[in-house]
Design a protein around this motif. Structure first.
Motif, mmCIF file in Angstrom:
data_model
loop_
_atom_site.group_PDB
_atom_site.id
_atom_site.type_symbol
_atom_site.label_atom_id
_atom_site.label_comp_id
_atom_site.label_asym_id
_atom_site.label_seq_id
_atom_site.Cartn_x
_atom_site.Cartn_y
_atom_site.Cartn_z
ATOM 1 N N ARG A 1 2.763 0.601 -4.499
ATOM 2 C CA ARG A 1 2.629 1.949 -3.945
ATOM 3 C C ARG A 1 3.582 2.950 -4.585
ATOM 4 O O ARG A 1 3.263 4.131 -4.727
ATOM 5 N N ALA A 2 4.737 2.492 -5.017
ATOM 6 C CA ALA A 2 5.709 3.414 -5.604
ATOM 7 C C ALA A 2 5.184 4.044 -6.897
ATOM 8 O O ALA A 2 5.461 5.204 -7.188
ATOM 9 N N GLN A 3 4.400 3.276 -7.664
ATOM 10 C CA GLN A 3 3.917 3.756 -8.959
ATOM 11 C C GLN A 3 2.456 4.203 -8.957
ATOM 12 O O GLN A 3 2.051 4.950 -9.845
ATOM 13 N N ALA A 4 1.687 3.717 -7.992
ATOM 14 C CA ALA A 4 0.255 4.040 -8.001
ATOM 15 C C ALA A 4 -0.268 4.324 -6.603
ATOM 16 O O ALA A 4 -1.255 3.738 -6.164
ATOM 17 N N PRO A 5 0.347 5.257 -5.874
ATOM 18 C CA PRO A 5 -0.045 5.481 -4.471
ATOM 19 C C PRO A 5 -1.482 5.951 -4.286
ATOM 20 O O PRO A 5 -2.133 5.602 -3.302
ATOM 21 N N ASP A 6 -1.987 6.753 -5.213
ATOM 22 C CA ASP A 6 -3.316 7.329 -5.033
ATOM 23 C C ASP A 6 -4.444 6.368 -5.398
ATOM 24 O O ASP A 6 -5.618 6.696 -5.200
ATOM 25 N N LEU A 7 -4.095 5.205 -5.919
ATOM 26 C CA LEU A 7 -5.113 4.202 -6.230
ATOM 27 C C LEU A 7 -5.346 3.253 -5.060
ATOM 28 O O LEU A 7 -6.266 2.435 -5.099
ATOM 29 N N LEU A 8 -4.512 3.375 -4.004
ATOM 30 C CA LEU A 8 -4.480 2.354 -2.956
ATOM 31 C C LEU A 8 -5.087 2.814 -1.634
ATOM 32 O O LEU A 8 -5.180 4.014 -1.349
ATOM 33 N N LYS A 9 -5.443 1.824 -0.820
ATOM 34 C CA LYS A 9 -5.876 2.092 0.545
ATOM 35 C C LYS A 9 -4.657 2.465 1.389
ATOM 36 O O LYS A 9 -3.542 2.005 1.114
ATOM 37 N N PRO A 10 -4.831 3.260 2.431
ATOM 38 C CA PRO A 10 -3.701 3.631 3.287
ATOM 39 C C PRO A 10 -3.059 2.401 3.936
ATOM 40 O O PRO A 10 -3.751 1.522 4.443
ATOM 41 N N GLY A 11 -1.753 2.315 3.850
ATOM 42 C CA GLY A 11 -1.027 1.271 4.556
ATOM 43 C C GLY A 11 -1.083 -0.111 3.954
ATOM 44 O O GLY A 11 -0.662 -1.085 4.585
ATOM 45 N N ALA A 12 -1.602 -0.244 2.746
ATOM 46 C CA ALA A 12 -1.686 -1.565 2.125
ATOM 47 C C ALA A 12 -1.639 -1.424 0.614
ATOM 48 O O ALA A 12 -1.914 -0.342 0.078
ATOM 49 N N ASP A 13 -1.281 -2.503 -0.064
ATOM 50 C CA ASP A 13 -1.252 -2.482 -1.530
ATOM 51 C C ASP A 13 -2.581 -2.937 -2.117
ATOM 52 O O ASP A 13 -2.628 -3.557 -3.174
ATOM 53 N N LEU A 14 -3.665 -2.648 -1.415
ATOM 54 C CA LEU A 14 -5.006 -3.002 -1.878
ATOM 55 C C LEU A 14 -5.611 -1.842 -2.648
ATOM 56 O O LEU A 14 -5.474 -0.680 -2.255
ATOM 57 N N MET A 15 -6.300 -2.158 -3.750
ATOM 58 C CA MET A 15 -6.966 -1.114 -4.523
ATOM 59 C C MET A 15 -7.995 -0.421 -3.630
ATOM 60 O O MET A 15 -8.788 -1.099 -2.964
ATOM 61 N N GLY A 16 -7.995 0.907 -3.643
ATOM 62 C CA GLY A 16 -8.853 1.595 -2.692
ATOM 63 C C GLY A 16 -9.576 2.817 -3.210
ATOM 64 O O GLY A 16 -10.458 3.353 -2.528
ATOM 65 N N LEU A 17 -9.218 3.316 -4.395
ATOM 66 C CA LEU A 17 -9.872 4.526 -4.889
ATOM 67 C C LEU A 17 -11.329 4.256 -5.259
ATOM 68 O O LEU A 17 -12.207 5.082 -5.037
ATOM 69 N N GLY A 18 -11.588 3.082 -5.809
ATOM 70 C CA GLY A 18 -12.957 2.677 -6.095
ATOM 71 C C GLY A 18 -13.571 3.349 -7.312
ATOM 72 O O GLY A 18 -12.996 4.262 -7.905
ATOM 73 N N TRP A 19 -14.776 2.878 -7.670
ATOM 74 C CA TRP A 19 -15.488 3.394 -8.845
ATOM 75 C C TRP A 19 -15.772 4.882 -8.683
ATOM 76 O O TRP A 19 -15.543 5.679 -9.588
ATOM 77 N N GLY A 20 -16.258 5.258 -7.498
ATOM 78 C CA GLY A 20 -16.605 6.651 -7.268
ATOM 79 C C GLY A 20 -15.401 7.571 -7.344
ATOM 80 O O GLY A 20 -15.480 8.673 -7.900
ATOM 81 N N GLY A 21 -14.269 7.114 -6.804
ATOM 82 C CA GLY A 21 -13.062 7.920 -6.845
ATOM 83 C C GLY A 21 -12.543 8.100 -8.256
ATOM 84 O O GLY A 21 -12.087 9.192 -8.633
ATOM 85 N N LEU A 22 -12.607 7.035 -9.054
ATOM 86 C CA LEU A 22 -12.182 7.123 -10.457
ATOM 87 C C LEU A 22 -13.130 8.028 -11.252
ATOM 88 O O LEU A 22 -12.691 8.806 -12.102
ATOM 89 N N PHE A 23 -14.411 7.911 -10.974
ATOM 90 C CA PHE A 23 -15.403 8.766 -11.633
ATOM 91 C C PHE A 23 -15.135 10.236 -11.309
ATOM 92 O O PHE A 23 -15.105 11.092 -12.202
#
Length: 309
Positions: free
Chosen positions: A77-99
């Protein structure tokens, strides 16, 4: 006519997925595989692989399967907060978010910076394991044709513009010797030559084929500039069910198309089955229900083991 590359994605997605893929490797049926670096079972799956290498007929080529849509962030989360789901270190932005981030100027720079942190962490972890595999193969006298870094990604996310830029910048900055990067470019016309197969394809897979085709030109340019041979991928329109009967119906046409266009042909399978007890929050629920838990993965494993390419 050059032999196609028989490839399997998703080693280290789960332990059982990996065991199924090891069975295909023991049979000498996989020319290359992709390794997912950001699942909690990674170390356990790699230990299984290390132990098996001395018994393999050859070591398949090993790609880093970059994953930005499932699994845990290795950057954190310290380095990639916007790629993650809220409250967890799980990838959360997804294909659509990256697109979307690729076309939103106020987001693109920030997302690319965070992606680079994640890519560095995933490449370092997976490529370290790949090098260990190569060392074990050399010590055991197992043939291995790999020399440098190979890259592809889960759900072909590296083709998305902002991800593509981030990947190439990391490869350059970290000084990796890149010998392969997947171009998810599939010859759509081949699937239209057999009318009897039309109803066997999922319409959404045609959308994937066309969307990824839009981004394939930049990969072709990069490969030409870098001295890498261009390629076709076979595994989008039939994604989720690369079964033996349809493969054998289209195989000759697909291979001749690749040969005519001066491209290598990579035939992509997902032959590893996930067990219900292996589904954790790291794996998207929809992906588990629609793909990982379905019998289709066993169908693809049978195609790998039973077909003669």
């Amino acid at each position: 006519m050059s032999k196609p590359d028989i490839h399997a994605d998703d080693y280290a997605l789960t332990v059982n997925t990996s065991k199924d893929m090891l069975e295909c490797m023991r049979a000498g049926r996989l020319d290359s595989i992709s390794i997912v670096p950001n699942m909690s079972c990674f170390e356990a799956c790699m230990e299984l692989f290390y132990a098996e290498i001395p018994k393999l007929p050859f070591l398949p080529l090993l790609s880093v399967h970059l994953d930005f849509v499932e699994g845990r962030s290795l950057a954190g989360r310290a380095q990639a907060p916007d790629l993650l789901k809220p409250g967890a270190d799980l990838m959360g932005l997804g294909w659509g978010g990256l697109f979307a981030a690729s076309y939103l100027p106020h987001k693109r720079k920030k997302i690319k910076t965070q992606l680079k942190c994640e890519i560095k962490a995933q490449l370092a972890k997976a490529q370290g394991a790949v090098i260990k595999c190569m060392e074990i193969a050399a010590e055991s006298g197992v043939p291995c044709g790999q020399k440098g870094l190979r890259i592809d990604s889960h759900q072909h996310a590296h083709m998305i513009p902002v991800v593509w830029e981030a990947v190439l910048e990391v490869v350059r900055e970290e000084g990796y010797a890149l010998e392969y990067i997947r171009n998810s470019k599939e010859a759509l016309g081949i699937f239209l030559t057999d009318v009897s197969l039309y109803k066997t394809y999922r319409p959404i897979n045609f959308v994937k084929n066309r969307l990824l085709a839009l981004y394939s030109h930049k990969v072709d340019r990069f490969c030409k500039e870098s001295g890498l041979k261009p390629m076709y991928l076979w595994g989008l329109v039939m994604s989720g069910r690369m079964d033996r009967p349809r493969i054998e119906r289209l195989y000759g046409k697909m291979r001749r198309k690749a040969e005519k266009d001066g491209r290598t042909l990579e035939i992509l399978f997902h032959p590893g089955r996930t067990l219900p007890g292996e589904i954790t929050p790291e794996i998207a629920k929809e992906a588990a229900e629609d793909f990982y838990l379905r019998e289709d993965r066993h169908v693809e494993m049978e195609a790998v083991l039973g077909s003669r390419f």
